[in-house]
Design a protein around this motif. Structure first.
Motif, mmCIF file in Angstrom:
data_model
loop_
_atom_site.group_PDB
_atom_site.id
_atom_site.type_symbol
_atom_site.label_atom_id
_atom_site.label_comp_id
_atom_site.label_asym_id
_atom_site.label_seq_id
_atom_site.Cartn_x
_atom_site.Cartn_y
_atom_site.Cartn_z
ATOM 1 N N ILE A 52 0.832 -1.301 0.106
ATOM 2 C CA ILE A 52 -0.126 0.282 0.073
ATOM 3 C C ILE A 52 0.893 1.218 0.146
ATOM 4 O O ILE A 52 1.932 1.492 0.892
ATOM 5 C CB ILE A 52 -1.023 -0.325 1.236
ATOM 6 N N GLU A 85 -6.468 5.795 2.837
ATOM 7 C CA GLU A 85 -7.539 6.601 3.024
ATOM 8 C C GLU A 85 -8.265 6.279 4.553
ATOM 9 O O GLU A 85 -8.532 5.067 4.548
ATOM 10 C CB GLU A 85 -8.645 6.339 1.734
ATOM 11 N N ALA A 98 -9.296 0.111 -6.026
ATOM 12 C CA ALA A 98 -7.949 0.780 -6.082
ATOM 13 C C ALA A 98 -7.187 0.955 -7.152
ATOM 14 O O ALA A 98 -6.959 -0.283 -7.630
ATOM 15 C CB ALA A 98 -7.202 0.723 -4.862
ATOM 16 N N SER A 136 -3.683 1.194 -9.462
ATOM 17 C CA SER A 136 -2.299 0.922 -9.140
ATOM 18 C C SER A 136 -1.302 2.033 -9.443
ATOM 19 O O SER A 136 -1.842 2.989 -10.247
ATOM 20 C CB SER A 136 -1.824 -0.139 -10.130
ATOM 21 N N ASN A 181 -12.248 3.679 -12.167
ATOM 22 C CA ASN A 181 -13.198 4.442 -11.206
ATOM 23 C C ASN A 181 -14.518 4.863 -12.243
ATOM 24 O O ASN A 181 -15.562 5.029 -11.592
ATOM 25 C CB ASN A 181 -12.795 5.450 -10.622
ATOM 26 N N ARG A 186 -8.886 -4.547 -4.542
ATOM 27 C CA ARG A 186 -7.761 -4.171 -4.113
ATOM 28 C C ARG A 186 -7.685 -3.102 -3.035
ATOM 29 O O ARG A 186 -6.920 -2.359 -3.009
ATOM 30 C CB ARG A 186 -6.631 -3.572 -5.155
ATOM 31 N N VAL A 187 -8.819 -3.029 -2.241
ATOM 32 C CA VAL A 187 -9.197 -2.108 -1.376
ATOM 33 C C VAL A 187 -9.180 -2.412 0.039
ATOM 34 O O VAL A 187 -8.479 -1.718 0.921
ATOM 35 C CB VAL A 187 -10.675 -1.385 -1.607
#
Ligand code: F0G
Length: 456
Positions: A12, A16, A57, A59, A263, A410-411
Motif C-alpha cells: 500500500i 484513506e 483502488a 495501481s 473508477n 484491491r481496497v
C-alpha cells in the motif's frame, strides 16, 4: 510453494481513513435515509460493500498513466492506446468508449431494438433490463435451472439454458435481434459461464443467424473460474481464455468500473459496420465524440492499463480466493449464502435466513439494514425491492431475496474481511428479532436506488 496463505499481491502506497460511528449514530442515519442504504452518506459507512463498481483502488502504474492522458477532443493518443488494448483482448473491429456500462447498453439497445422484441440473457443486470424495457421490449432470463437454486453447488451456475434458448429462437426467433450472455452472471450471484456453454450459445446463434453480445463487466473473473474449473483449461493464461470468450461473440457491452480496474468508464464493441455506425451517431448525440465517448483522455489511459493488470494471475488468484474466504466464514457461522461463492461478491440468502419475513416485506432489505446498524457494513439487497416491480405496476416476489456483499478490488485487507465475517455472524445471531419493511415512496423504474421504507 510450501505456503498456504495467498497474500494481497500489492503493497500500500497511499491510504484513506475510514470513519467509525456508534450504533446510535447509525440508527439515526438509517432512519434519515428512509431505511435505504443507497441514501446514506458514505462517510457514515465503515466498510462499504455496496458495489465493486468503480470502487477499486488503482495501481501506481494506472496513476502514472493518468499523467500521460491526452485531452485532445478528437483523435487523442489515449484513445488509440485504449483501442489497441481492447482490440487485442476482444478482437472486435469497432470499439466505442462510453462513460460507463449502462451507456453502452443504452446506445446498443436504442439503435438495434424495436418495441415488442425479446432479448435473452442468462440473467439481465438491472440496468440492462431497464434499458431493454424502456424500448418497450422484453428482457428474458434463461439461466440454467441450477442457477436459480441458491444452496446448490455447481461449477458454472451462470450457464445459459441451451434448450430454453433453442426453443425461444425456434418459436419466437423473429422477435430476437440479438442474444446476450453476462459474464460473470451478477444477478445470479457472480457465477461463471463455461467456455463449453458459450460455444453452445454460439452454435445456436449461428444456426438461427443471431448476433451474440457479451455483457463483459467481469470477464476476467469469469476467465479465472474457467481456468480453475473447466476440464482442459488449467494450463492456459486468463488472458488467452478471455480472448477465446470474446472470439465466440460478435460484440460486447462493458463497464470498465469492474474488470477495467478503473473508477469510471466503459465501452461498446462489435464487428457489425452498420450497427457500429448507428451507435456512433447516437454516441455523438449523448456521450461525446467517438474517440472519447464521455470520458477524459486520462480515464482511457487508466482503463487501458487496468485491462492489462486485471488478467494477471496473482491478481485473479487473490481476488477470487479472498471472496471465497469471506464465504467460508459466513458458512462456518451458519449464515446461508448462495453457493458456491461468486467472483466479486458473497450473497447472503436472506429469504432462508429470515423465513419469518415474507418476500413482499423485503427480507433482503431487513438483513442489509441490520448489517449496517450492527456493524457499519453496507451491502445491498438484490431481491424483491430490486426486481419485484413489473412494468405494469404489479409486484411479485423476485426469484431470490439476497444481500450482496460486493468486494471492491484491491481496497480492503484480510482484517477488514474478518470484521465483515464477524458482523454478518452477529446479524445471524439476531435473525429471529428482525422485522420486515413497507415502501413509503418509490419511483416507477429502478426503484431500489431511491425508494424510502418504514419498518413494520
Ligand atoms: N452489467 C452488469 C452485469 C453489471 O453488474 C453492471 C453494473 C452493469 C451492466 C452496468 O454498468 O454501472 O457501469 O453502468 N453493476 C454495478 C453493480 C452497478 O453494483 O453490480 P455501469
Amino acid at each position: 510453494m510450501p505456503f498456504k496463505t495467498i497474500v494481497e499481491p500489492f503493497r500500500i502506497k497511499s491510504v484513506e481513513a475510514i470513519h467509525f460511528t456508534t450504533r446510535e449514530d447509525r440508527e439515526t442515519r438509517l432512519r434519515e435515509a428512509g431505511y435505504n442504504v443507497f441514501l446514506l452518506h458514505a462517510d457514515d459507512v465503515l466498510i462499504d460493500l455496496l458495489t465493486d463498481s468503480g470502487t477499486g483502488a488503482m495501481s501506481s502504474a494506472q496513476w502514472a498513466a493518468i499523467m500521460q492522458g491526452d485531452e485532445s477532443y478528437a483523435g487523442s493518443r489515449s484513445f488509440y492506446r485504449f483501442r489497441d488494448v481492447v482490440a487485442d483482448l476482444t478482437g472486435f473491429t469497432h470499439i466505442i468508449p462510453t462513460h460507463q456500462g449502462r451507456a453502452a447498453e443504452r446506445i446498443l439497445f436504442h439503435t438495434v431494438l424495436h418495441a415488442g422484441q425479446i432479448v435473452p440473457n442468462n440473467n439481465h443486470f438491472d440496468t440492462t433490463r431497464a434499458n431493454i424495457e424502456v424500448e418497450d421490449a422484453e428482457a428474458r432470463d434463461l439461466v440454467i435451472a441450477e442457477g436459480r437454486l441458491p444452496s446448490l453447488v455447481h461449477p458454472f451456475k451462470g450457464n445459459m439454458d441451451l434448450a430454453a434458448l433453442e426453443k425461444l429462437l425456434a418459436e419466437e426467433g423473429g422477435r430476437v435481434p440479438l442474444v446476450m450472455v453476462t459474464v460473470t452472471n451478477n444477478s445470479g450471484g457472480g457465477q461463471p459461464v463455461s467456455l463449453e456453454n458459450l460455444r453452445g450459445v454460439r452454435a445456436l446463434c449461428d444456426r438461427f443467424e443471431k448476433p451474440l453480445f457479451l455483457d463483459a463487466c467481469r470477464f476476467a473473473e469469469n476467465a479465472w473460474f474457467i481456468k480453475m474449473r473447466e476440464v482442459g483449461q488449467s494450463g492456459r493464461t486468463p488472458k488467452a481464455i478471455a480472448q477465446e470468450m470474446f472470439s465466440l461473440a460478435d460484440g460486447c457491452t462493458m463497464s470498465a468500473k469492474k474488470d477495467g480496474l478503473a473508477n469510471i468508464g466503459g465501452f461498446l464493441a462489435m464487428n457489425d459496420d452498420r450497427w457500429a455506425e448507428a451507435a456512433r451517431n447516437l454516441l455523438i448525440l449523448t456521450e461525446g465524440f467517438p474517440t472519447y465517448g464521455g470520458l477524459a483522455g486520462y480515464d482511457l489511459e487508466a482503463i487501458a492499463r487496468g485491462l492489462e493488470e486485471v488478467v494477471e494471475e496473482p491478481y485473479l488468484q487473490y481476488r477470487i480466493r479472498s471472496t471465497a474466504y469471506l464465504g467460508e466464514k459466513l458458512t462456518a457461522a451458519g449464515v446461508p449464502i448462495l453457493q458456491p461463492p461468486g467472483g466479486h461478491a458473497i450473497y447472503i440468502d436472506a429469504r432462508a435466513l429470515l423465513p419469518q419475513i415474507p418476500p413482499l416485506q423485503y427480507p433482503g432489505l431487513a438483513c442489509a439494514n441490520a448489517l449496517y446498524v450492527e456493524a457499519g457494513v453496507r451491502g445491498v439487497e438484490i431481491g424483491t425491492v430490486m426486481f419485484g416491480r413489473h412494468p405494469d405496476g404489479t409486484e411479485t416476489p423476485a426469484a431470490m431475496d439476497l444481500v450482496r456483499l460486493a468486494i471492491p478490488r484491491r481496497v480492503y485487507t484480510q482484517s477488514h474481511i474478518d470484521y465483515v465475517g464477524e458482523a454478518v455472524a452477529s446479524v445471524g445471531a439476531l435473525r429471529g428479532a428482525l422485522r420486515g419493511y413497507r415502501i413509503t415512496s418509490a419511483p416507477p423504474v429502478l426503484r431500489h436506488f431511491t425508494a424510502r421504507f418504514h419498518p413494520l
